[in-house]
Design an enzyme around this catalytic site. Structure first.
Site, PDB file in Angstrom:
ATOM      1  N   ARG A  32      23.346  40.242  43.099  1.00 29.59           N
ATOM      2  CA  ARG A  32      22.901  38.927  42.603  1.00 29.59           C
ATOM      3  C   ARG A  32      21.640  39.030  41.745  1.00 29.59           C
ATOM      4  O   ARG A  32      20.817  38.112  41.728  1.00 29.59           O
ATOM      5  CB  ARG A  32      22.696  37.952  43.759  1.00 29.59           C
ATOM      6  N   ARG A  36      20.162  33.472  40.010  1.00 28.65           N
ATOM      7  CA  ARG A  36      19.353  33.270  41.223  1.00 28.65           C
ATOM      8  C   ARG A  36      17.853  33.352  40.998  1.00 28.65           C
ATOM      9  O   ARG A  36      17.207  32.330  40.985  1.00 28.65           O
ATOM     10  CB  ARG A  36      19.814  34.210  42.336  1.00 28.65           C
ATOM     11  N   ARG A  45      21.480  28.659  31.591  1.00 35.95           N
ATOM     12  CA  ARG A  45      22.464  27.822  32.272  1.00 35.95           C
ATOM     13  C   ARG A  45      22.336  26.360  31.829  1.00 35.95           C
ATOM     14  O   ARG A  45      23.325  25.675  31.625  1.00 35.95           O
ATOM     15  CB  ARG A  45      22.291  27.933  33.786  1.00 35.95           C
ATOM     16  N   ASP A  82      32.080  35.486  38.810  1.00 35.72           N
ATOM     17  CA  ASP A  82      32.134  35.160  40.224  1.00 35.72           C
ATOM     18  C   ASP A  82      33.420  35.717  40.807  1.00 35.72           C
ATOM     19  O   ASP A  82      34.405  35.881  40.086  1.00 35.72           O
ATOM     20  CB  ASP A  82      32.063  33.639  40.444  1.00 35.72           C
ATOM     21  N   TYR A 158      38.458  31.953  51.002  1.00 33.80           N
ATOM     22  CA  TYR A 158      38.139  30.792  50.156  1.00 33.80           C
ATOM     23  C   TYR A 158      39.380  29.988  49.808  1.00 33.80           C
ATOM     24  O   TYR A 158      39.341  28.758  49.734  1.00 33.80           O
ATOM     25  CB  TYR A 158      37.423  31.236  48.875  1.00 33.80           C
TER      26      TYR A 158
END
Ligand code: CP3
Length: 348
Positions: A32, A36, A45, A82, A158
């Site tokens: 990560r 983050r 972003r 992701d 998931y």
């Protein structure tokens, strides 16, 4: 088949360590590291409106992939994407809601749901392929590029649960009550993941990592049946580049992981270093494994603990990392201090 022209890397410490070759110092990258902790990431972003738009805009995904190389000085870039792009390519789209995490509108409940899923091919994830190619070009051989995917059990978790969970009890219930359907789903995820990783390698990934983030939720027997079996198949299929298997919480599977046809095993911070080496054996490179929360401490503590970790792993067959991903509120300066401490350490 590798279609991407491999260029000479200026810093190939990570790849040499992965293959078990001697290196002048221990290489370091952080799970990560893209996103983050970097304000520079948040700024990019914002330009596109959100996480998912960023993942799907190759030029900007490439930009945030390279940020930690420039800003933190890590020895590798990991493609900004992701693990949930695979369920989406198979037919279940996801959303990431700020402070809530990922959610799926549709989930898997029965055989018909599984039949409707397609086996993903690299073309279904063209935006990731494009991001890898742009990153590779812009890195210009400075450091290796890491590709990745979720391990089949974590992806199933998931797809069945539809969201993050502490227990993933809906997904675990599925394994206990519908084992045959679970295997059918895992089979489709496995084939999709092999296609996807091969596509990433053709697009420039120099090494790939499988994230089994929810490994620690299964019993040892279930872990063998519903996870390791499929990880093994992926490792067997990926022969072009080194493979890293990171199974969070799978302390009980270390001996079995030592027998996987992969080059590197990731350790979390609960896994004692010397015992892990003993269980996994000398034929694998180990990656990890500092508790990310150490990076909330002062410099002196970070330095002492980092030196202790490096000493315990020894100078060979080790890739320094954390035992899991960075947390969003860790200061970037502390992260850089951790990276610099590793880079300036020399075994005595
Ligand atoms: O390592 C890197 O820096 C590369 C990028 C990367 C992301 N996700 C970006 C991301 C990687 C390798 C992942 C893998 C991933 N995604 C895993 C496996 C690793 C692990 O932590 O166990 C898992 C379980 C996911 C699923 C996922 N995606 C969750 C639970 C969340 C929300 C919580 C969070 O902040 O991680 C995401 C969204 C996500 N993926 C973000 C980022 C930077 C946060 C969105 C944002 O801040 O813009």
């Amino acid at each position: 088949m590798i279609t991407f022209a491999r260029m000479q890397l200026q810093n190939d410490l990570l790849l040499r360590a992965a293959r078990g070759e001697k290196t002048e110092r221990t290489p370091v990258w952080l799970m990560r590291q893209a996103g983050r902790v970097l304000p520079e990431y948040r700024a990019v972003r914002e330009q596109v409106g959100g996480f998912k738009q960023l993942v799907e805009t190759p030029e900007l995904a490439a930009e945030v992939t390279i940020q930690p190389v420039d800003i933190l000085g890590v020895d590798a870039a990991i493609i900004f994407s992701d693990i949930l792009v695979i369920p989406e390519a198979m037919g279940l789209s996801y959303e990431v809601v700020e402070a809530k995490g990922p959610t799926f509108e549709q989930t898997i409940r029965n055989g018909a749901d599984i039949d409707r899923l397609k086996i993903a091919s690299p073309e279904d994830l063209q935006y990731v392929m494009d991001a890898l190619q742009i990153t590779k070009k812009n890195l210009a051989g400075r450091v290796p590029l890491i590709g990745f995917a979720g391990a089949p059990w974590t992806i199933l978790a998931y797809m069945v649960e539809g969201r993050g969970s502490k227990t993933f009890s809906v997904s675990k219930k599925f394994l206990y009550t519908e084992p045959a359907l679970s295997h059918r789903l895992l089979e489709k995820i496995t084939l999709s993941t092999i296609n996807y990783l091969k596509g990433q390698i053709s697009s420039g990934a120099d090494i790939v990592q499988l994230f089994d983030s929810w490994a620690g939720l299964l019993s040892p027997e279930q872990y063998e049946e519903f996870s390791l079996r499929y990880i093994r198949r992926i490792c067997e299929a990926i022969t072009e580049v080194p493979v890293v298997v990171f199974a969070k919480g799978a302390f009980f599977a270390r001996e079995a992981m030592g027998k996987l046809p992969c080059e590197v095993i990731g350790l979390d911070w609960n896994m004692e270093i010397e015992l892990s080496r003993e269980l996994i054996g000398n034929k694998k490179t180990l990656q990890g494994n500092m508790d990310p929360c150490l990076l909330y401490a002062d410099h002196e503590t970070i330095r002492t603990e980092t030196h202790r970790m490096l000493k315990r792993f020894g100078p060979h067959r080790h890739i320094a990392n954390l035992g899991h991903g960075l947390y969003p509120d860790i200061e970037k300066e502390k992260v850089k201090f951790y990276v610099d401490t590793i880079k300036s350490y020399r075994a005595v």
